[in-house]
Design an enzyme around this catalytic site. Structure first.
Site, mmCIF file in Angstrom:
data_model
loop_
_atom_site.group_PDB
_atom_site.id
_atom_site.type_symbol
_atom_site.label_atom_id
_atom_site.label_comp_id
_atom_site.label_asym_id
_atom_site.label_seq_id
_atom_site.Cartn_x
_atom_site.Cartn_y
_atom_site.Cartn_z
ATOM 1 N N GLU A 82 0.846 -1.193 0.000
ATOM 2 C CA GLU A 82 0.000 0.000 0.000
ATOM 3 C C GLU A 82 0.880 1.241 0.000
ATOM 4 O O GLU A 82 0.417 2.343 0.254
ATOM 5 C CB GLU A 82 -0.973 -0.008 1.169
ATOM 6 C CG GLU A 82 -0.341 -0.153 2.524
ATOM 7 C CD GLU A 82 -1.355 -0.004 3.638
ATOM 8 O OE1 GLU A 82 -2.017 1.041 3.675
ATOM 9 O OE2 GLU A 82 -1.460 -0.926 4.466
ATOM 10 N N CYS A 114 -3.370 -3.427 4.837
ATOM 11 C CA CYS A 114 -2.455 -4.460 5.360
ATOM 12 C C CYS A 114 -2.892 -5.870 4.997
ATOM 13 O O CYS A 114 -2.182 -6.829 5.275
ATOM 14 C CB CYS A 114 -2.344 -4.348 6.874
ATOM 15 S SG CYS A 114 -1.759 -2.750 7.392
ATOM 16 N N SER A 204 -9.980 2.699 14.414
ATOM 17 C CA SER A 204 -9.264 1.594 13.763
ATOM 18 C C SER A 204 -9.040 0.428 14.725
ATOM 19 O O SER A 204 -9.141 -0.736 14.337
ATOM 20 C CB SER A 204 -7.940 2.085 13.166
ATOM 21 O OG SER A 204 -6.963 2.328 14.163
ATOM 22 N N HIS A 236 -1.969 -9.631 12.622
ATOM 23 C CA HIS A 236 -1.406 -8.417 12.024
ATOM 24 C C HIS A 236 -1.029 -7.484 13.179
ATOM 25 O O HIS A 236 -1.821 -7.284 14.098
ATOM 26 C CB HIS A 236 -2.436 -7.747 11.106
ATOM 27 C CG HIS A 236 -2.083 -6.328 10.788
ATOM 28 N ND1 HIS A 236 -0.878 -5.995 10.211
ATOM 29 C CD2 HIS A 236 -2.738 -5.157 11.002
ATOM 30 C CE1 HIS A 236 -0.822 -4.680 10.069
ATOM 31 N NE2 HIS A 236 -1.942 -4.141 10.551
ATOM 32 N N LYS A 245 -4.295 -7.165 22.598
ATOM 33 C CA LYS A 245 -5.633 -6.578 22.751
ATOM 34 C C LYS A 245 -6.669 -7.386 21.963
ATOM 35 O O LYS A 245 -7.733 -7.711 22.472
ATOM 36 C CB LYS A 245 -5.596 -5.180 22.117
ATOM 37 C CG LYS A 245 -5.825 -4.009 23.008
ATOM 38 C CD LYS A 245 -5.847 -2.773 22.077
ATOM 39 C CE LYS A 245 -5.220 -1.566 22.684
ATOM 40 N NZ LYS A 245 -5.872 -1.069 23.843
ATOM 41 N N ASN A 279 5.304 -1.140 12.267
ATOM 42 C CA ASN A 279 4.264 -1.613 11.358
ATOM 43 C C ASN A 279 4.835 -1.734 9.953
ATOM 44 O O ASN A 279 5.389 -0.769 9.416
ATOM 45 C CB ASN A 279 3.061 -0.653 11.361
ATOM 46 C CG ASN A 279 1.826 -1.266 10.695
ATOM 47 O OD1 ASN A 279 1.892 -2.360 10.148
ATOM 48 N ND2 ASN A 279 0.708 -0.559 10.765
ATOM 49 N N SER A 311 -7.171 -2.242 7.054
ATOM 50 C CA SER A 311 -8.159 -1.182 7.266
ATOM 51 C C SER A 311 -8.979 -0.947 6.010
ATOM 52 O O SER A 311 -8.538 -1.177 4.890
ATOM 53 C CB SER A 311 -7.451 0.115 7.653
ATOM 54 O OG SER A 311 -7.010 0.038 8.977
HETATM 55 P P1 HMG Z 1 -2.612 7.382 21.438
HETATM 56 O O1 HMG Z 1 -4.035 7.752 21.376
HETATM 57 O O2 HMG Z 1 -1.599 8.451 21.442
HETATM 58 O O3 HMG Z 1 -2.292 6.435 22.639
HETATM 59 O O4 HMG Z 1 -2.244 6.430 20.216
HETATM 60 P P2 HMG Z 1 -3.155 6.107 23.955
HETATM 61 O O5 HMG Z 1 -3.315 7.320 24.746
HETATM 62 O O6 HMG Z 1 -4.361 5.306 23.561
HETATM 63 O O7 HMG Z 1 -2.089 5.152 24.658
HETATM 64 C C1 HMG Z 1 -1.758 3.931 24.083
HETATM 65 C C2 HMG Z 1 -1.615 2.921 25.219
HETATM 66 O O8 HMG Z 1 -0.473 3.296 25.989
HETATM 67 C C3 HMG Z 1 -2.802 2.896 26.185
HETATM 68 O O9 HMG Z 1 -2.965 1.546 26.598
HETATM 69 C C4 HMG Z 1 -2.308 3.726 27.352
HETATM 70 O O10 HMG Z 1 -2.932 3.402 28.578
HETATM 71 C C5 HMG Z 1 -0.834 3.337 27.387
HETATM 72 P P3 HMG Z 1 -4.363 0.765 26.321
HETATM 73 O O11 HMG Z 1 -5.427 1.548 26.969
HETATM 74 O O12 HMG Z 1 -4.529 0.766 24.793
HETATM 75 O O13 HMG Z 1 -4.102 -0.582 26.861
HETATM 76 N N1 HMG Z 1 0.041 4.305 28.026
HETATM 77 C C6 HMG Z 1 1.055 3.973 28.850
HETATM 78 N N2 HMG Z 1 1.482 2.774 29.290
HETATM 79 C C7 HMG Z 1 2.554 2.762 30.135
HETATM 80 N N3 HMG Z 1 3.190 3.896 30.554
HETATM 81 C C8 HMG Z 1 2.787 5.109 30.145
HETATM 82 C C9 HMG Z 1 1.662 5.179 29.254
HETATM 83 N N4 HMG Z 1 1.013 6.195 28.641
HETATM 84 C C10 HMG Z 1 0.027 5.648 27.905
HETATM 85 N N5 HMG Z 1 3.414 6.209 30.571
HETATM 86 C C11 HMG Z 1 -3.212 4.882 18.657
HETATM 87 C C12 HMG Z 1 -2.736 5.098 20.063
HETATM 88 C C13 HMG Z 1 -3.449 3.404 18.386
HETATM 89 C C14 HMG Z 1 -4.504 5.652 18.419
HETATM 90 C C15 HMG Z 1 -2.126 5.438 17.686
HETATM 91 O O14 HMG Z 1 -0.927 4.727 17.860
HETATM 92 C C16 HMG Z 1 -2.514 5.378 16.222
HETATM 93 O O15 HMG Z 1 -3.266 6.197 15.720
HETATM 94 N N6 HMG Z 1 -1.930 4.391 15.476
HETATM 95 C C17 HMG Z 1 -2.198 4.222 14.065
HETATM 96 C C18 HMG Z 1 -3.447 3.391 13.833
HETATM 97 C C19 HMG Z 1 -3.296 1.957 14.265
HETATM 98 O O16 HMG Z 1 -2.203 1.448 14.414
HETATM 99 N N7 HMG Z 1 -4.432 1.245 14.402
HETATM 100 C C20 HMG Z 1 -4.429 -0.142 14.778
HETATM 101 C C21 HMG Z 1 -5.622 -0.918 14.231
HETATM 102 S S1 HMG Z 1 -5.889 -0.629 12.488
HETATM 103 C C22 HMG Z 1 -4.695 -1.610 11.687
HETATM 104 O O17 HMG Z 1 -4.072 -2.430 12.289
HETATM 105 C C23 HMG Z 1 -4.468 -1.357 10.229
HETATM 106 C C24 HMG Z 1 -3.209 -0.580 9.911
HETATM 107 O O18 HMG Z 1 -2.078 -1.400 10.061
HETATM 108 C C25 HMG Z 1 -3.291 0.012 8.513
HETATM 109 C C26 HMG Z 1 -3.568 -0.926 7.342
HETATM 110 O O19 HMG Z 1 -4.416 -1.810 7.389
HETATM 111 O O20 HMG Z 1 -2.974 -0.670 6.299
HETATM 112 C C27 HMG Z 1 -3.038 0.622 10.824
#
Ligand code: HMG
Length: 390
Positions: A82, A114, A204, A236, A245, A279, A311
């Site tokens: 992609e 992906c 996502s 993935h 998760k 990733n 996605s």
């Molecule tokens: P965010 O919103 O900045 O993070 O980004 P958050 O506030 O949700 O924190 C993440 C985790 O860290 C949380 O844990 C926090 O509690 C923890 P959870 O509640 O999830 O268990 N945390 C800490 N832990 C320890 N010590 C600390 C601390 N602070 C926080 N000090 C988000 C998270 C996933 C939104 C971001 O990374 C993002 O936008 N990523 C891109 C999208 C993505 O990866 N999506 C995944 C599913 S979609 C997919 O897999 C397809 C994809 O690969 C694309 C494709 O298909 O081509 C993306």
């Protein structure tokens, strides 16, 4: 349903020249590094040098496969990505002069976020079921790029995985059952005019979990194995915590207790490489498989579950069993070398690489010589990409 033995005969992985340490990113973004190490489960991410792209890493992944197995009867090459380099020409065609692909093979590029690598694997299985003398080279190659200073930034990464798919495979035999779930959802996408993806992060994560559950339900309905039968679950991995998760969600949705130690036992070994590579979109699931095979105790005869999510979205739950003698065919040392030999990247150069634009004036533009990997993008001239072997 045909059941001739077919699956992954050989698997090879490549990544980029650079790695950015998440400690560097955490310091610059002013966040606790544990958010990355523990919260999303990432230590480092691979970053492409100025003279790398998905073609150079795809070539580096596929070359060892051709060196070991030759090209006879490879009648199809499917390259899933992609982060392609051209809107019309299949990226796989650039591999011909680089690695000696046969001219008597059809070459096609596949896209569905992906999920594309899994599409390639399943299409390959279909072609081999029709003619078991044929072999298919499937390559999944991606460079994940999000906006600087965005929540997605620490989940970037890059890798390519090449797989030779054939009858009588040496590593993994695919089982015939497969569960599917597709739905139109805007959780992650990249319009043609953008180099960085758009993402609704929380949506996502939820979409991934729902799609996993639905694909599992379809897999079971079609006669697939019970959840308790699998020795490991390869998910993935957009970030490694996502696998944990999603597995917890799947177990709970089926009325199982989600014991953290039990989840760890079936996920942990699939995450070692992704934790430091980041990733790699289409390649991520298969990098998880490489990590599992390289790091787990003997898996001979054991059933493995595969959960592919792209996605947009398409998910597939499928399974396979590990072939006797598979360890003799692994590339464990080369895989570790690919990771360990990456050059550390400083933050300023990372930003510079991130912000660099492809020239679009049709003039000759030599590419800075950076990568120590076997293939590089040497120049762009007359709107053509010029690659070279080192
Ligand atoms: P965010 O919103 O900045 O993070 O980004 P958050 O506030 O949700 O924190 C993440 C985790 O860290 C949380 O844990 C926090 O509690 C923890 P959870 O509640 O999830 O268990 N945390 C800490 N832990 C320890 N010590 C600390 C601390 N602070 C926080 N000090 C988000 C998270 C996933 C939104 C971001 O990374 C993002 O936008 N990523 C891109 C999208 C993505 O990866 N999506 C995944 C599913 S979609 C997919 O897999 C397809 C994809 O690969 C694309 C494709 O298909 O081509 C993306």
């Amino acid at each position: 349903m045909t059941t001739i033995p077919l699956g992954i005969h050989d698997l090879s992985f490549a990544t980029t020249h650079y790695a950015l340490d998440h400690a560097v990113l955490a310091e610059r973004l002013g966040v606790d590094p544990d958010k990355f190490y523990l919260g999303i489960g990432q230590d480092k991410m691979s970053v492409a040098a100025a003279d790398e792209d998905i073609v150079t890493i795809a070539a580096a992944a596929a070359q060892p496969i051709l060196e070991r197995n030759g090209v006879d009867n490879i009648r199809t090459v499917l390259l899933a990505t992609e982060s392609g380099v051209d809107q019309s020409k299949a990226a796989g065609l650039y591999l011909h002069p680089l690695i000696g692909l046969p001219n008597t093979a059809r070459v096609v590029e596949l896209k569905q976020a992906c999920y594309g690598g899994t599409a390639g694997l399943q299409f390959a299985a279909g072609l081999i079921a029709r003619d078991p003398s044929q072999r298919v080279l499937v390559i999944a190659a991606d460079i994940a790029k999000y906006e600087l200073d965005s929540p997605g930034e620490p989940t970037q990464g890059a890798a390519a995985v090449a797989m030779l798919v054939s009858a009588d495979p040496a590593i993994l035999r695919l089982e015939p059952h497969s569960g599917l779930y597709s739905a139109d959802i805007m959780d992650f996408w990249r319009p043609n005019y953008r180099t960085a993806a758009m993402v609704d992060g929380k949506t996502s994560v939820n979409a991934y979990q729902k799609a996993t559950q639905e694909a599992w339900t379809d897999y079971r309905r079609r006669g697939g194995r019970d959840l308790t039968e699998f020795a490991a679950f390869c998910y993935h991995q957009p970030f490694t915590k996502m696998a944990y998760k999603a597995h917890r969600h799947l177990l709970e949705s089926q009325g199982h207790t989600a014991d953290p130690a039990e989840i760890d036992a079936v996920i942990r070994h699939t995450t070692s490489y992704n934790r430091t590579v980041g990733n790699s979109y289409t390649a991520s699931l298969y990098l998880g498989l490489a990590s599992l095979l390289d790091n787990a105790d003997d898996l001979t005869g054991k059933p493995l579950a595969f959960i592919s999510y792209g996605s947009g979205s398409v998910a597939e739950f499928f399974s396979g069993t590990v072939e006797p003698g598979y360890r003799e065919h692994l590339r464990t040392e080369a895989n570790r070398q690919a990771i360990e030999t990456r050059a550390p990247l400083d933050y300023d150069h990372y930003r510079e690489l991130h912000e660099a634009q492809s020239p679009s004036d049709g003039m000759y533009h030599a590419t800075p010589e950076e990568t120590g990997r076997p293939f590089r993008l040497a120049a762009i001239s007359g709107h053509k990409r010029i690659y070279e072997s080192r």
